[in-house]
Write a protein that holds these residues in place. Structure first.
Motif, PDB file in Angstrom:
ATOM      1  N   ARG A  74       1.373  10.638  -1.273  1.00 32.36           N
ATOM      2  CA  ARG A  74       1.339   9.186  -1.352  1.00 32.36           C
ATOM      3  C   ARG A  74       2.429   8.660  -2.286  1.00 32.36           C
ATOM      4  O   ARG A  74       2.661   9.212  -3.356  1.00 32.36           O
ATOM      5  N   ASP A  75       3.084   7.582  -1.875  1.00 32.27           N
ATOM      6  CA  ASP A  75       4.015   6.875  -2.758  1.00 32.27           C
ATOM      7  C   ASP A  75       4.319   5.504  -2.179  1.00 32.27           C
ATOM      8  O   ASP A  75       4.462   5.363  -0.961  1.00 32.27           O
ATOM      9  N   HIS A  76       4.413   4.489  -3.025  1.00 37.14           N
ATOM     10  CA  HIS A  76       4.756   3.146  -2.565  1.00 37.14           C
ATOM     11  C   HIS A  76       6.230   3.033  -2.202  1.00 37.14           C
ATOM     12  O   HIS A  76       6.591   2.295  -1.289  1.00 37.14           O
TER      13      HIS A  76
ATOM     14  N   ASN B 257       0.841  -1.189   0.000  1.00 39.63           N
ATOM     15  CA  ASN B 257       0.000   0.000   0.000  1.00 39.63           C
ATOM     16  C   ASN B 257       0.879   1.243   0.000  1.00 39.63           C
ATOM     17  O   ASN B 257       2.099   1.168   0.144  1.00 39.63           O
ATOM     18  N   PHE B 258       0.275   2.372  -0.152  1.00 40.84           N
ATOM     19  CA  PHE B 258       1.026   3.618  -0.139  1.00 40.84           C
ATOM     20  C   PHE B 258       1.690   3.876   1.211  1.00 40.84           C
ATOM     21  O   PHE B 258       1.150   3.509   2.260  1.00 40.84           O
ATOM     22  N   ASN B 259       2.850   4.528   1.180  1.00 40.00           N
ATOM     23  CA  ASN B 259       3.308   5.314   2.311  1.00 40.00           C
ATOM     24  C   ASN B 259       2.517   6.618   2.250  1.00 40.00           C
ATOM     25  O   ASN B 259       2.312   7.176   1.165  1.00 40.00           O
ATOM     26  N   ALA B 260       2.070   7.106   3.396  1.00 37.60           N
ATOM     27  CA  ALA B 260       1.142   8.232   3.380  1.00 37.60           C
ATOM     28  C   ALA B 260       1.534   9.308   4.377  1.00 37.60           C
ATOM     29  O   ALA B 260       1.967   9.017   5.495  1.00 37.60           O
TER      30      ALA B 260
ATOM     31  N   ARG C 140      -3.883   1.362  -3.820  1.00 37.76           N
ATOM     32  CA  ARG C 140      -3.653   2.799  -3.980  1.00 37.76           C
ATOM     33  C   ARG C 140      -4.395   3.532  -2.867  1.00 37.76           C
ATOM     34  O   ARG C 140      -5.322   4.320  -3.084  1.00 37.76           O
TER      35      ARG C 140
ATOM     36  N   GLY D  33       3.066   7.503  -7.449  1.00 37.58           N
ATOM     37  CA  GLY D  33       2.620   8.303  -6.325  1.00 37.58           C
ATOM     38  C   GLY D  33       2.016   9.622  -6.767  1.00 37.58           C
ATOM     39  O   GLY D  33       1.992   9.957  -7.957  1.00 37.58           O
TER      40      GLY D  33
ATOM     41  N   ASN E 228       3.948   1.549   3.987  1.00 42.10           N
ATOM     42  CA  ASN E 228       3.725   0.399   3.119  1.00 42.10           C
ATOM     43  C   ASN E 228       3.884  -0.905   3.919  1.00 42.10           C
ATOM     44  O   ASN E 228       4.971  -1.188   4.445  1.00 42.10           O
TER      45      ASN E 228
ATOM     46  N   PHE F  99       8.788   8.644  -1.524  1.00 39.44           N
ATOM     47  CA  PHE F  99       7.900   9.216  -0.512  1.00 39.44           C
ATOM     48  C   PHE F  99       8.617  10.343   0.236  1.00 39.44           C
ATOM     49  O   PHE F  99       8.075  11.441   0.429  1.00 39.44           O
TER      50      PHE F  99
END
Length: 417
Positions: free
Chosen positions: A282-284, A209-212, A358, A261, A326, A289
């Motif tokens: 957001r980015d995986h 999943n995304f890093n957020a 996402r 992202g 993630n 990120f």
């Protein structure tokens, strides 16, 4: 499948919309209406150790029915619905033997669910769909997951010939506002690993999943009479607009897919004296990120340099806070739990769709809290709005997957972890 329909409808007609502006847990008291119903149902179907704590976290146990040692596994769903669209007075509609054409959700307001726009509908021709009436969301996110877990546990209780180890179930509030796992008691839950039933299309299986992060950027201005403003006025709204324009133009949700992202402006308010921009990042990829977060801070720094002499202090104040990470980092060392779910789907004739989320789930937070937790489809589509729908057959398949995972867990020799 009628029991699935009846149970699902009994859940979605209860308003459980969460509220990000509330400091309490759950964020809205009405969520407890469904939480208490779930407690009653878990007791009724024969689960043990059924509890609800002061914050609305519901847990229960299906005891092992085998003599040998089997890892305790869990299944998790959330019972709140998104505040993005109203969940009050949900009136679901049942479309039997869907013919592949347009579905009139609301005749008076001419609200149509059409496969010409929502092409996934055509995957479910001939099936039974549950839709909204066009005025609310449906709540399949994640009341479909609740339905599937409770139904699967009921089935296992009624079919003791299916051998399984100890299974824990957990239902959480406030997932839609990013707080579902905040005070989830992983130690009390006591599972080696778990699965969130919170995906969409049938076959989805996700462990990335995304890093957020979230960012809040405040802009200061100076207000003077516009007729005498030359060299004096600083309009904070224009500076906020300049900040947004310096973000990469194509790195936004509607221009990105898969592992790409984005920056997403989710709030904008202001006056001449002060404006505020809110965005999510957001980015995986962990490095990308970090670069995205740095980009926000760099733009703010350049704006401050530009106005340093005229304003006398920082005119742009940027706060960036991480939200979740993630889960891949925590799941990959135990990839056999993903393999197990994939095998369960294959044995049921379901084509696994392994892809990155996402977004995020309770599972991403729980994975970093010591409970590795991939995500499995719950069947719904078009979440958080009036076009939301769920095929009943997809919910039945999700029930089957839960049962099969329980069965396979009792038959598998797992690596020592």
């Amino acid at each position: 499948m009628q029991n699935i329909i009846d149970r699902f409808i009994s859940y979605v007609i209860i308003d459980t919309e969460s509220d990000a502006n509330s400091p309490t847990t759950p964020s809205t008291k009405k969520q407890l209406d469904l939480a208490n119903l779930l407690v009653k149902e878990l007791n009724t179907i024969g689960l043990t150790e059924v509890t609800i704590d002061e914050n609305g976290y519901v847990m229960g146990t299906l005891p092992s029915n085998v003599d040998h040692e089997v890892p305790t596994i869990g299944f998790v769903s959330h019972y709140d619905t998104s505040p993005d669209f109203t969940g009050k007075n949900v009136k679901p509609q049942i479309i039997e033997n869907y013919d592949g054409g347009d579905i009139v959700l609301n005749k008076e307001q001419n609200i149509i669910l059409s496969p010409s726009y929502f092409k996934d509908l055509l995957l479910y021709k001939g099936q039974t769909l549950i839709t909204t009436n066009g005025l609310t969301l449906l709540g399949a996110d994640d009341k479909a997951g609740l339905t599937e877990i409770v139904t699967a546990m009921e089935y296992l209780v009624q079919h003791p010939e299916i051998k399984h180890g100890k299974i824990r179930v957990g239902f959480t509030p406030d997932e839609e506002i990013g707080r579902g796992a905040d005070i989830f008691d992983v130690e009390k839950f006591g599972a080696k690993w778990a699965y969130t039933m919170d995906g969409s299309q049938i076959g989805e299986l996700e462990y990335e999943n995304f890093n957020a992060a979230g960012a809040k950027i405040k802009f200061k201005g100076k207000s003077v009479h516009p007729g005498y403003a030359k060299g004096k006025m600083i309009n904070s709204m224009l500076i906020a607009n300049d900040f947004i324009n310096q973000l990469p133009k194509n790195e936004i949700p509607q221009e990105t897919v898969d592992y790409e992202g984005f920056y997403h402006v989710v709030g904008l308010s202001g006056s001449i004296e002060e404006s505020v921009v809110e965005l999510i990042i957001r980015d995986h990829d962990a490095n990308l990120f970090q670069e995205r977060k740095n980009k926000v801070l760099e733009i703010a720094e350049e704006i401050n340099k530009k106005f340093a002499q005229q304003f006398g202090e920082d005119i742009c104040i940027a706060e960036v806070k991480d939200q979740y990470y993630n889960m891949r980092e925590k799941v990959e060392p135990m990839m056999f739990i993903v393999d197990l779910a994939e095998e369960a789907m294959k044995q049921l004739g379901i084509i696994p769709l392994i892809k990155p989320i996402r977004g995020g789930t309770d599972g991403s937070r729980l994975s970093y809290m010591g409970l590795p937790c991939p995500n499995i489809f719950a069947g719904g589509h078009n979440f958080h709005g009036k076009y939301e729908y769920v095929p009943v057959e997809s919910m039945q398949k999700a029930v089957d997957v839960i049962v099969k995972i329980a069965e396979l867990t009792a038959k598998t020799d797992f690596p020592e972890k």
